[in-house]
Design a protein around this motif. Structure first.
Motif, PDB file in Angstrom:
ATOM      1  N   PRO A 268      90.182  27.766   3.156  1.00 29.34           N
ATOM      2  CA  PRO A 268      91.047  28.558   3.198  1.00 29.34           C
ATOM      3  C   PRO A 268      91.066  29.970   2.504  1.00 29.34           C
ATOM      4  O   PRO A 268      91.625  30.842   2.691  1.00 29.34           O
ATOM      5  N   ASP A 269      90.064  29.787   1.264  1.00 33.60           N
ATOM      6  CA  ASP A 269      90.032  30.920   0.342  1.00 33.60           C
ATOM      7  C   ASP A 269      89.316  31.863   1.086  1.00 33.60           C
ATOM      8  O   ASP A 269      89.026  32.986   0.503  1.00 33.60           O
ATOM      9  N   ILE A 270      88.446  31.605   2.034  1.00 36.52           N
ATOM     10  CA  ILE A 270      87.349  32.673   2.650  1.00 36.52           C
ATOM     11  C   ILE A 270      88.111  33.250   3.622  1.00 36.52           C
ATOM     12  O   ILE A 270      88.660  32.796   4.495  1.00 36.52           O
ATOM     13  N   ALA A 271      87.978  34.757   3.576  1.00 36.06           N
ATOM     14  CA  ALA A 271      88.268  35.877   4.318  1.00 36.06           C
ATOM     15  C   ALA A 271      87.457  36.235   5.343  1.00 36.06           C
ATOM     16  O   ALA A 271      87.868  36.315   6.710  1.00 36.06           O
ATOM     17  N   LEU A 272      86.023  36.026   5.230  1.00 33.94           N
ATOM     18  CA  LEU A 272      85.301  36.468   6.126  1.00 33.94           C
ATOM     19  C   LEU A 272      83.739  35.706   5.621  1.00 33.94           C
ATOM     20  O   LEU A 272      83.409  35.141   4.643  1.00 33.94           O
ATOM     21  N   VAL A 273      82.831  35.703   6.729  1.00 32.59           N
ATOM     22  CA  VAL A 273      81.484  35.164   6.454  1.00 32.59           C
ATOM     23  C   VAL A 273      80.600  36.215   6.953  1.00 32.59           C
ATOM     24  O   VAL A 273      80.616  36.711   8.176  1.00 32.59           O
ATOM     25  N   GLN A 274      79.671  36.592   6.202  1.00 34.92           N
ATOM     26  CA  GLN A 274      78.726  37.659   6.712  1.00 34.92           C
ATOM     27  C   GLN A 274      77.413  37.119   7.068  1.00 34.92           C
ATOM     28  O   GLN A 274      76.743  36.031   6.419  1.00 34.92           O
ATOM     29  N   ALA A 275      76.977  36.863   8.405  1.00 35.75           N
ATOM     30  CA  ALA A 275      75.636  37.026   8.742  1.00 35.75           C
ATOM     31  C   ALA A 275      74.624  37.566   8.671  1.00 35.75           C
ATOM     32  O   ALA A 275      74.833  38.625   8.626  1.00 35.75           O
ATOM     33  N   ARG A 276      73.311  36.912   8.649  1.00 32.43           N
ATOM     34  CA  ARG A 276      72.111  37.814   8.755  1.00 32.43           C
ATOM     35  C   ARG A 276      71.730  38.502   9.710  1.00 32.43           C
ATOM     36  O   ARG A 276      71.903  37.967  11.055  1.00 32.43           O
ATOM     37  N   TRP A 277      71.289  39.629   9.837  1.00 24.86           N
ATOM     38  CA  TRP A 277      70.760  40.390  11.124  1.00 24.86           C
ATOM     39  C   TRP A 277      69.248  39.894  11.363  1.00 24.86           C
ATOM     40  O   TRP A 277      68.486  39.570  10.504  1.00 24.86           O
ATOM     41  N   LYS A 278      69.229  40.029  12.786  1.00 24.03           N
ATOM     42  CA  LYS A 278      67.679  39.966  13.173  1.00 24.03           C
ATOM     43  C   LYS A 278      67.462  41.078  14.027  1.00 24.03           C
ATOM     44  O   LYS A 278      68.458  41.633  14.536  1.00 24.03           O
ATOM     45  N   PHE A 279      66.194  41.433  14.255  1.00 25.31           N
ATOM     46  CA  PHE A 279      65.911  42.695  14.975  1.00 25.31           C
ATOM     47  C   PHE A 279      64.862  42.365  16.283  1.00 25.31           C
ATOM     48  O   PHE A 279      63.779  41.459  15.907  1.00 25.31           O
ATOM     49  N   VAL A 280      65.342  42.843  17.388  1.00 27.65           N
ATOM     50  CA  VAL A 280      64.265  42.193  18.459  1.00 27.65           C
ATOM     51  C   VAL A 280      63.533  43.517  18.812  1.00 27.65           C
ATOM     52  O   VAL A 280      62.432  43.250  19.374  1.00 27.65           O
ATOM     53  N   ASN A 281      63.389  44.631  18.161  1.00 28.51           N
ATOM     54  CA  ASN A 281      62.409  45.734  18.401  1.00 28.51           C
ATOM     55  C   ASN A 281      61.658  46.404  17.134  1.00 28.51           C
ATOM     56  O   ASN A 281      61.269  47.191  16.946  1.00 28.51           O
ATOM     57  N   ALA A 282      61.701  45.344  15.999  1.00 29.91           N
ATOM     58  CA  ALA A 282      61.318  45.745  14.556  1.00 29.91           C
ATOM     59  C   ALA A 282      59.923  46.174  14.698  1.00 29.91           C
ATOM     60  O   ALA A 282      59.335  47.295  14.007  1.00 29.91           O
ATOM     61  N   ASP A 283      59.013  45.816  15.718  1.00 36.25           N
ATOM     62  CA  ASP A 283      57.583  46.238  15.779  1.00 36.25           C
ATOM     63  C   ASP A 283      57.209  47.290  16.924  1.00 36.25           C
ATOM     64  O   ASP A 283      56.222  47.490  16.972  1.00 36.25           O
ATOM     65  N   GLU A 284      58.372  47.992  17.217  1.00 36.90           N
ATOM     66  CA  GLU A 284      58.092  48.919  18.137  1.00 36.90           C
ATOM     67  C   GLU A 284      57.421  50.099  17.857  1.00 36.90           C
ATOM     68  O   GLU A 284      56.611  50.709  18.450  1.00 36.90           O
ATOM     69  N   CYS A 285      57.864  50.739  16.616  1.00 36.26           N
ATOM     70  CA  CYS A 285      57.061  51.897  16.100  1.00 36.26           C
ATOM     71  C   CYS A 285      57.104  51.701  14.503  1.00 36.26           C
ATOM     72  O   CYS A 285      58.071  50.792  13.828  1.00 36.26           O
ATOM     73  N   LEU A 286      56.558  52.778  13.718  1.00 39.79           N
ATOM     74  CA  LEU A 286      56.880  52.703  12.199  1.00 39.79           C
ATOM     75  C   LEU A 286      58.383  52.962  12.056  1.00 39.79           C
ATOM     76  O   LEU A 286      58.968  52.145  10.929  1.00 39.79           O
ATOM     77  N   MET A 287      58.879  53.661  12.616  1.00 35.25           N
ATOM     78  CA  MET A 287      60.395  53.991  12.355  1.00 35.25           C
ATOM     79  C   MET A 287      61.114  52.679  12.349  1.00 35.25           C
ATOM     80  O   MET A 287      62.101  52.322  11.509  1.00 35.25           O
ATOM     81  N   THR A 288      61.033  51.994  13.568  1.00 33.17           N
ATOM     82  CA  THR A 288      61.799  50.701  13.482  1.00 33.17           C
ATOM     83  C   THR A 288      61.576  49.534  12.470  1.00 33.17           C
ATOM     84  O   THR A 288      62.416  48.890  11.871  1.00 33.17           O
ATOM     85  N   ARG A 289      59.998  49.649  11.903  1.00 28.98           N
ATOM     86  CA  ARG A 289      59.695  48.659  11.160  1.00 28.98           C
ATOM     87  C   ARG A 289      60.190  49.140   9.467  1.00 28.98           C
ATOM     88  O   ARG A 289      60.780  48.306   8.942  1.00 28.98           O
ATOM     89  N   MET A 290      60.343  50.461   9.412  1.00 33.00           N
ATOM     90  CA  MET A 290      60.847  51.042   8.333  1.00 33.00           C
ATOM     91  C   MET A 290      62.497  50.832   8.095  1.00 33.00           C
ATOM     92  O   MET A 290      63.114  50.416   7.174  1.00 33.00           O
ATOM     93  N   GLN A 291      63.201  50.642   9.157  1.00 31.11           N
ATOM     94  CA  GLN A 291      64.502  50.339   9.390  1.00 31.11           C
ATOM     95  C   GLN A 291      64.773  48.946   8.809  1.00 31.11           C
ATOM     96  O   GLN A 291      65.648  48.522   8.156  1.00 31.11           O
ATOM     97  N   GLU A 292      63.981  48.292   9.418  1.00 26.23           N
ATOM     98  CA  GLU A 292      63.854  46.755   9.330  1.00 26.23           C
ATOM     99  C   GLU A 292      63.720  46.308   7.746  1.00 26.23           C
ATOM    100  O   GLU A 292      64.377  45.667   7.213  1.00 26.23           O
ATOM    101  N   MET A 293      62.958  46.992   7.158  1.00 24.26           N
ATOM    102  CA  MET A 293      62.412  46.690   5.748  1.00 24.26           C
ATOM    103  C   MET A 293      63.584  47.124   5.040  1.00 24.26           C
ATOM    104  O   MET A 293      64.175  46.241   3.773  1.00 24.26           O
ATOM    105  N   SER A 294      64.273  48.220   5.143  1.00 23.28           N
ATOM    106  CA  SER A 294      65.546  48.701   4.602  1.00 23.28           C
ATOM    107  C   SER A 294      66.744  47.688   4.722  1.00 23.28           C
ATOM    108  O   SER A 294      67.382  47.559   3.488  1.00 23.28           O
ATOM    109  N   LEU A 295      66.994  47.471   5.870  1.00 23.61           N
ATOM    110  CA  LEU A 295      68.133  46.508   5.984  1.00 23.61           C
ATOM    111  C   LEU A 295      67.748  44.851   5.554  1.00 23.61           C
ATOM    112  O   LEU A 295      68.779  44.160   4.960  1.00 23.61           O
ATOM    113  N   ASP A 296      66.385  44.494   5.521  1.00 29.43           N
ATOM    114  CA  ASP A 296      66.005  43.175   5.076  1.00 29.43           C
ATOM    115  C   ASP A 296      66.256  43.389   3.506  1.00 29.43           C
ATOM    116  O   ASP A 296      66.792  42.331   2.824  1.00 29.43           O
ATOM    117  N   TYR A 297      66.122  44.311   2.612  1.00 25.48           N
ATOM    118  CA  TYR A 297      66.455  44.471   1.429  1.00 25.48           C
ATOM    119  C   TYR A 297      67.853  44.204   0.983  1.00 25.48           C
ATOM    120  O   TYR A 297      68.072  43.663   0.272  1.00 25.48           O
TER     121      TYR A 297
END
Length: 217
Positions: free
Chosen positions: A136-165
């Protein structure tokens, strides 16, 4: 930024090397069926999907939310469509009607929010709700993100790396040291809908509901 990242990396190393964990371990137990209570033993869950001109992903998102494994009379799904394109609004409305079914309209215990371009796994609620149900002391649960198009191009790969960090370093360090961190709106499980009320609810003046809820007032 370099100084912040360096501090986060040091904290992550310290956390893992010395096995530092929050002093209080949160309880998690699978939700069990109750023969006498039936489905009423399950919490009511409200799933919200904010959308804005999401022509490319609206079908995937609505379908994934409707595909969540949970008693059908204990879940309400809301598509919050603020699209300005009349054609897209019509498409979303047709998709909503296609999935529409009779839902129990009781007050919801928990709220889950998914950005329009995220598709939760069917067992998402089974994995997250028990944390809120048994702590009852928990107000929220943060779940991990996954990406369906991480390998589409260099930009999506860079975005994935940033959010993974952000998730594997910054969020983990904040959790290990029991430090405050703002949650990321998508893939979020907001425990106790009263927590939303006490924080002032969603502010319609902003499009970044996660930041607004993290810093109420």
């Amino acid at each position: 930024m370099d100084a912040l990242q360096g501090g986060s990396q040091s904290g992550l190393f310290y956390s893992r090397f010395f096995r530092r964990r929050p002093e209080k371990r949160w309880k998690w137990e699978a939700i069990k069926d109750d023969v006498e209570l039936g489905n009423s033993s399950y919490p009511m869950v409200l799933v919200q999907i904010p959308m804005y001109n999401e022509k490319e992903v609206y079908q995937l998102s609505i379908g994934a939310a409707c595909g969540l494994s949970w008693p059908s009379d204990r879940i309400i799904i809301q598509v919050l469509d603020d699209s300005t394109d009349p054609l897209i609004k019509d498409l979303v409305e047709v998709e909503v009607q296609r999935w529409a079914s009779q839902r129990n309209k009781h007050k919801c215990d928990y709220v889950a929010i998914f950005d329009a371009d995220f598709q939760p796994e069917p067992d998402f609620l089974w994995r997250t709700v028990p944390f809120l149900l048994h702590n009852p002391d928990i107000a929220l649960v943060q779940a991990r993100w996954k990406f369906v198009n991480a390998d589409e191009c260099l930009m999506t790969r860079m975005q994935e790396m940033s959010l993974d960090y952000h998730f594997t370093v910054e969020q983990e360090v904040g959790s290990a040291f029991i430090a405050f961190f703002g949650f990321n709106g998508t893939q979020l499980e907001c425990g106790e809908s009263t927590a939303l009320d006490e924080a002032g609810g969603w502010k319609d003046r902003t499009t970044v509901e996660d930041m607004g809820f993290s810093c109420p007032g």
